[in-house]
Scaffold this active site. Structure first.
Site, short mmCIF file in Angstrom:
data_model
loop_
_atom_site.label_atom_id
_atom_site.label_comp_id
_atom_site.label_asym_id
_atom_site.label_seq_id
_atom_site.Cartn_x
_atom_site.Cartn_y
_atom_site.Cartn_z
N ASP A 94 10.36 6.85 -14.01
CA ASP A 94 10.23 5.81 -12.97
C ASP A 94 11.64 5.58 -12.33
O ASP A 94 12.64 6.04 -12.77
CB ASP A 94 9.75 4.36 -13.44
CG ASP A 94 9.50 3.39 -12.64
OD1 ASP A 94 9.24 3.89 -11.47
OD2 ASP A 94 9.10 2.40 -12.82
N CYS A 133 5.15 7.33 -12.07
CA CYS A 133 4.01 6.45 -11.14
C CYS A 133 4.33 6.54 -9.81
O CYS A 133 3.44 5.98 -9.04
CB CYS A 133 4.33 4.85 -11.63
SG CYS A 133 6.01 4.35 -11.33
N GLN A 147 -1.72 0.95 -13.60
CA GLN A 147 -0.75 2.17 -13.55
C GLN A 147 -1.23 2.99 -14.95
O GLN A 147 -1.22 4.25 -14.85
CB GLN A 147 0.51 2.03 -13.63
CG GLN A 147 1.23 3.50 -13.51
CD GLN A 147 1.05 4.16 -12.08
OE1 GLN A 147 1.35 3.62 -11.09
NE2 GLN A 147 0.95 5.59 -12.34
N ARG A 158 0.12 -8.66 -6.79
CA ARG A 158 1.57 -8.02 -6.64
C ARG A 158 2.73 -8.84 -6.75
O ARG A 158 2.93 -9.29 -5.42
CB ARG A 158 1.78 -6.69 -6.31
CG ARG A 158 3.11 -6.11 -6.06
CD ARG A 158 3.15 -4.63 -5.47
NE ARG A 158 2.80 -3.91 -6.49
CZ ARG A 158 2.94 -2.30 -6.43
NH1 ARG A 158 3.70 -1.73 -5.43
NH2 ARG A 158 2.27 -1.81 -7.39
N HIS A 195 2.56 -3.38 -15.61
CA HIS A 195 1.90 -2.62 -14.47
C HIS A 195 0.75 -2.07 -15.08
O HIS A 195 0.65 -0.53 -15.15
CB HIS A 195 2.89 -1.52 -13.80
CG HIS A 195 2.31 -1.13 -12.48
ND1 HIS A 195 1.27 -1.36 -11.82
CD2 HIS A 195 2.59 -0.16 -11.58
CE1 HIS A 195 1.08 -0.94 -10.77
NE2 HIS A 195 1.94 -0.12 -10.54
N ARG A 255 -5.49 6.41 -9.73
CA ARG A 255 -5.29 4.97 -9.91
C ARG A 255 -6.47 4.48 -9.19
O ARG A 255 -7.20 3.30 -9.44
CB ARG A 255 -4.13 4.49 -8.60
CG ARG A 255 -2.78 4.94 -9.20
CD ARG A 255 -2.63 4.10 -10.40
NE ARG A 255 -2.53 2.69 -9.90
CZ ARG A 255 -1.57 1.82 -9.22
NH1 ARG A 255 -0.38 2.62 -8.89
NH2 ARG A 255 -1.77 0.63 -8.97
#
Ligand code: CP
Ligand code: NVA
Length: 310
Positions: free
Chosen positions: A229, A269, A137, A107, A134, A297
């Site tokens: 988000d 998310c 996700q 990340r 991402h 996830r």
């Protein structure tokens, strides 16, 4: 059998619709084994290094637990504590880690960094979020939608808010899977032009419809899935004040969701900021599936780990 064609999982762009569908099928199989209490340890003896240059709750815990359940091991490597934080190059780090471990999840900020890491590592690299994308996700999101709606193709997802990493990956993923995607966002916060034109090109083949609108009301019309988000992503904290002002008409609340389908799903998310991008009434309301989504996830990423590392 190997599903992904490449060595790495970096964005939704590199995967074909068939590969995405097969990964989702594998995720369902692996989730089923766990729920049945069946032992499934194809990654026995394997180690995943997890480099974090930004905070995380879900990504860190789901990858670490996923590796453990698959019989392997995960190492948490903070960007500050690695020599990367003191200037060791990404390419040297990639080569050194390739000597010890079997896969890297990272990340970080600039997407170029993950490309450099992947380009210099002989082991698979998985994107745990960059400023551009991402993808893990989105796999979990698609798994959730399939579990609840029974399909992806033909649905409409409306994303209200910042044209950020999550929006980019959702848009490309939706285009590939034949899901209509409308984003409602301020002019200055539209997603990356190159990502939009790529998604629109893909959508021509899959029959999906990709729309970038500046009106939240227009974007949310008839949505099966309403997605949001944060307005300020990690690394943008200094812009918080400007963003709060710019996005104030893009809050998902009970008024706005009246324009979506009655049986819409609310997705996020996470982490969420109640009272900013979404009200408590919506995210804690009956249409919200955010914790089911977060749970997935684990299962979606286990499919990626098994495919790339076993
Ligand atoms: N959604 C997500 O990636 O959460 P974390 O930042 O907690 O990993
Ligand atoms: N867009 C957010 C997603 C967090 C999971 C960020 O990049 O901070």
């Amino acid at each position: 059998a190997k599903i992904l064609n490449g060595k790495d999982f970096l964005t939704m762009k590199e995967s074909t619709p068939t590969e995405i569908a097969e990964l989702l099928k594998l995720a369902q199989e692996i989730k089923g084994k766990l729920q049945a209490g069946e032992e499934y340890t194809p990654l026995k003896g394997k180690t995943l290094g997890m480099i974090f240059e930004k905070s995380s709750t879900r990504t860190r815990v789901s990858f670490e637990v996923g590796m453990m359940q698959l019989g392997g091991h995960a190492l948490f490597l903070s960007g500050n504590d690695l020599q990367i934080g003191r200037g060791e190059t990404i390419s040297d780090t990639a080569k050194v880690l390739s000597e010890y471990i079997d896969g890297i999840m990272i990340r970080t900020f600039e997407h170029e960094k993950i490309l450099e890491l992947a380009g210099n590592a002989s082991i698979p690299v998985i994107n745990g979020l960059t400023d551009l994308a991402h993808p893990c996700q989105v796999l979990a999101d698609f798994l959730t939608i399939i579990e609840i709606k029974g399909k992806l193709k033909g649905l409409k997802m409306s994303y209200i808010g910042d044209g950020n990493n999550v929006a980019n990956s959702l848009m490309v993923g939706c285009a590939k899977m034949g899901v209509d995607f409308s984003i409602g966002c301020p002019e200055a916060y539209k997603p990356d032009e190159k990502v939009v034109s790529y998604a629109q090109k893909v959508a021509e083949k899959t029959g999906s419809n990709i729309v970038v609108a500046t009106s939240a009301q227009e974007a949310i019309q008839n949505a099966d899935i309403v997605y949001s988000d944060v307005w300020t992503s990690m690394g943008q904290e200094i812009e918080n004040g400007i963003r709060l002002e710019a996005f104030k008409d893009y809050q998902i609340n009970n008024e706005l969701v009246k324009l979506a389908k009655d049986d819409y799903l609310f997705m996020h998310c996470l982490p969420a900021h109640r009272g900013e991008e979404v009200t408590g009434e919506v995210i804690d309301g009956p249409n919200s599936v955010v914790f089911h989504q977060a749970g997935n996830r684990l299962h979606a990423q286990k499919a990626v780990l098994v495919d790339l590392m076993s």
